[in-house]
Design a protein around this motif. Sequence first.
Motif, PDB file in Angstrom:
ATOM      1  N   ALA A 167       4.859  -5.363 -10.711  1.00 38.54           N
ATOM      2  CA  ALA A 167       5.857  -5.174  -9.654  1.00 38.54           C
ATOM      3  C   ALA A 167       5.549  -6.066  -8.448  1.00 38.54           C
ATOM      4  CB  ALA A 167       5.904  -3.704  -9.235  1.00 38.54           C
ATOM      5  N   VAL A 168       4.287  -6.124  -8.071  1.00 42.95           N
ATOM      6  CA  VAL A 168       3.910  -6.951  -6.929  1.00 42.95           C
ATOM      7  C   VAL A 168       4.082  -8.433  -7.252  1.00 42.95           C
ATOM      8  CG1 VAL A 168       1.977  -7.644  -5.450  1.00 42.95           C
ATOM      9  CG2 VAL A 168       2.384  -5.221  -5.920  1.00 42.95           C
ATOM     10  N   ASP A 169       3.811  -8.814  -8.504  1.00 46.87           N
ATOM     11  CA  ASP A 169       4.009 -10.211  -8.914  1.00 46.87           C
ATOM     12  C   ASP A 169       5.464 -10.644  -8.747  1.00 46.87           C
ATOM     13  OD1 ASP A 169       1.366 -10.601  -9.493  1.00 46.87           O
ATOM     14  OD2 ASP A 169       1.563 -10.286 -11.653  1.00 46.87           O
ATOM     15  N   MET A 223       0.021  -7.058  -0.437  1.00 47.06           N
ATOM     16  CA  MET A 223      -0.019  -6.049  -1.496  1.00 47.06           C
ATOM     17  C   MET A 223      -0.903  -6.499  -2.652  1.00 47.06           C
ATOM     18  SD  MET A 223       3.721  -4.197  -1.783  1.00 47.06           S
ATOM     19  CE  MET A 223       4.661  -5.679  -2.147  1.00 47.06           C
ATOM     20  N   ALA A 224      -0.808  -7.767  -3.020  1.00 46.26           N
ATOM     21  CA  ALA A 224      -1.629  -8.287  -4.125  1.00 46.26           C
ATOM     22  C   ALA A 224      -3.114  -8.134  -3.794  1.00 46.26           C
ATOM     23  CB  ALA A 224      -1.283  -9.747  -4.396  1.00 46.26           C
ATOM     24  N   GLN A 225      -3.490  -8.439  -2.558  1.00 45.35           N
ATOM     25  CA  GLN A 225      -4.891  -8.309  -2.159  1.00 45.35           C
ATOM     26  C   GLN A 225      -5.311  -6.842  -2.137  1.00 45.35           C
ATOM     27  OE1 GLN A 225      -7.275 -10.789  -1.572  1.00 45.35           O
ATOM     28  NE2 GLN A 225      -8.569  -8.963  -1.625  1.00 45.35           N
ATOM     29  N   GLY A 226      -4.409  -5.970  -1.655  1.00 45.84           N
ATOM     30  CA  GLY A 226      -4.717  -4.539  -1.617  1.00 45.84           C
ATOM     31  C   GLY A 226      -4.965  -3.965  -3.000  1.00 45.84           C
ATOM     32  N   LEU A 227      -4.113  -4.336  -3.963  1.00 42.19           N
ATOM     33  CA  LEU A 227      -4.311  -3.859  -5.332  1.00 42.19           C
ATOM     34  C   LEU A 227      -5.604  -4.414  -5.916  1.00 42.19           C
ATOM     35  CD1 LEU A 227      -0.710  -4.037  -6.861  1.00 42.19           C
ATOM     36  CD2 LEU A 227      -1.982  -2.019  -6.143  1.00 42.19           C
ATOM     37  N   LYS A 228      -5.895  -5.664  -5.616  1.00 42.49           N
ATOM     38  CA  LYS A 228      -7.150  -6.266  -6.087  1.00 42.49           C
ATOM     39  C   LYS A 228      -8.347  -5.475  -5.560  1.00 42.49           C
ATOM     40  CE  LYS A 228      -9.675 -10.679  -6.080  1.00 42.49           C
ATOM     41  NZ  LYS A 228      -9.665 -12.079  -5.595  1.00 42.49           N
ATOM     42  N   ASP A 229      -8.282  -5.059  -4.306  1.00 41.63           N
ATOM     43  CA  ASP A 229      -9.364  -4.267  -3.727  1.00 41.63           C
ATOM     44  C   ASP A 229      -9.506  -2.921  -4.422  1.00 41.63           C
ATOM     45  OD1 ASP A 229      -9.888  -6.299  -1.956  1.00 41.63           O
ATOM     46  OD2 ASP A 229      -8.755  -5.410  -0.293  1.00 41.63           O
TER      47      ASP A 229
END
Length: 649
Positions: free
Chosen positions: A246-248, A175-181
């Motif tokens: 939230a993802v953190d 999820m963290a990578q997806g949001l970064k993208d």
Amino acid sequence: MNSHILLVDDSVTIRRYARSILEGLKENYRITEREDGAAALGWLSSLIPREFPDLIIIDRNMPKLTGDESVRIIKSDEEWRSIPVLFLTAQAQNSDVGNDELLLGADAYVCKPFEPAELTAVVRRLIPMNDVESTRPVPADERVTDGVSPEAEIDGDVSMLDLFLGEVSEHADSMAQGLKDFHSGGAVSDTAAELVRSAHSIKGASGIVGLNGYAGLAGVLEAYFLRLKSSGGVIEREQGLVLDQAVDVFVALGKATSPQIRSMESAGLPELQSLEAQLQIFLGDSANGVSASTGAPHPEVLVAADKQETIVEKVSDSTSVSSSGGVPDQREHVVPGADTVHQLVVLLIDDQRIIGESLRQMLQNESDIQFHFCQDPLKAIEIALELRPTVILQDLVMPELDGLELVRRFRAHQDLKQVPLIVLSGTEVAEVKAEAFALGANDYMVKLPNALEVIARIRYHSKGYINLLEREAAMARVTWLAEHDPLTGCLNRRTWHEGLEGAIANLSLDQALIVAICDIDFFKKVNDTYGHQCGDEAIQHVVGILEKGISELGKLGRLGGEEFGIFLVLSKGSPEADDPMTEADQIFEHIRNELEHSPLNWNEHVLTLTMSFGITFHRAGEMGEVVLSRADAGGYQAKDGGRNQVARM
């Protein structure tokens, strides 16, 4: 033989929890796991009936192919429908679940999180214990009591909570990578789908281990990402900050140890609830929600949208075609689904230009409705095939072509016969209406109708038609999946066997049926040396050469792993011909040689792949299994003889 259970859930934690319960019972059930409905149907369709599981336990809500859709397919299949199905569901209202269960044809359900005793009781009801088969003693070191708790030990030293943390860590990082993208503009078509999958998995796993605060936050993240996926939109900065927080939370949870996590949830509950509330506000606020490009057309309409300018150009001289607003510039294929935003496409056929302009004005403020007007009824079929409308409005009295005759033509055309058709007429004569309905019209309006009524009827009929297209597309997708190997696209084991039996039954005197069993030489070494991704590409590479080699003469099936089956129907030339194998020898020797001299390029490596073939022909009166056994023996003979050769039996 121990009863066999297929366990389908996208959460590894839930699968392991259920498995730990079932494998420790005195029945000692055998468990096969699959992570989504598509994988489950693919596995199930590769089996012959005697290998079917005794029970299917399946999650209802999975990001790819849902449990509901999977069960509909299973219960509509003549061979599968007798397999008992147990739903796992996160729905809280048991009465609602029960009603859904009856509609879908499932045999029982268990709500998550479930207690071991509850799951055990339902499974034993669906698979009555065989006293003879269940008497095998279970060794003490394999035994897990019926009262296993959510923190029971699984796979040696790995506890349920440790397993849960591993799953959270994997999905939180995703999820963290997806949001970064998304923040960087690097998101691709699958990014939002992966976000949905990760949030869903964390939600289910959290519920199983009793971490309801984390499950609640993951659930609202899943809802947000579902909206993001369906709209094809972007994440606004304010919302992005909350999503990152939230993802953190889950990233931090994934780094914790199992003794810490319950105290972490208790201490962090105010933050969990605050983040959940903020995300709920974003979901409920349409003005400040996910910023999206709306009006994405239905897959069938995408073709029309791409061709719209050409159509308008072609018919503009002889007909008047106008459109309300522009068509979104969308090239990505949209998979039909409940969360897809669809374009409504209206085609009006009327010889009066004033009617076309009146309808255009009625619909000009409806941003999700694309309007087209055709003044020449002789071109109506051609234009409808180009536009793929979701509803057709048609005048009943036109000088060039009688309106009832046009209704007849629409209903006679294979690609247009199901499109909703609303007849427009200047009078309301009962006999004319009756004839229009008898010919296949769906509705009738006296012109000019009220704008609200027109819009309501267009939406009603279009929605019904789009639902029909979605059901047909879904059934076509899962039918293909049930018959084909998803990696290669060739027939799966079950369908290939059925095709072979059909070919034997329909064989004529002037035809010869050739059967081959073949597998890739030293394939395990490819996997062990270069990894399974290389192995998959090797299999796809081989299938491409096999399909080219057999052309239209027969059928290729993947029987399992690197093993394939082929049957060819060849012409003997004359009923008296006694050697049907000469042409087959040439075909398979050509395939063998082509494969040997067509290496696979994998990264910096060049892999030379070869196959061993056992071939034979069907003799009059033989059962399919006999021919297969002989071809299989030929395959072993080819391998014993040094591999990379064709052995004729």
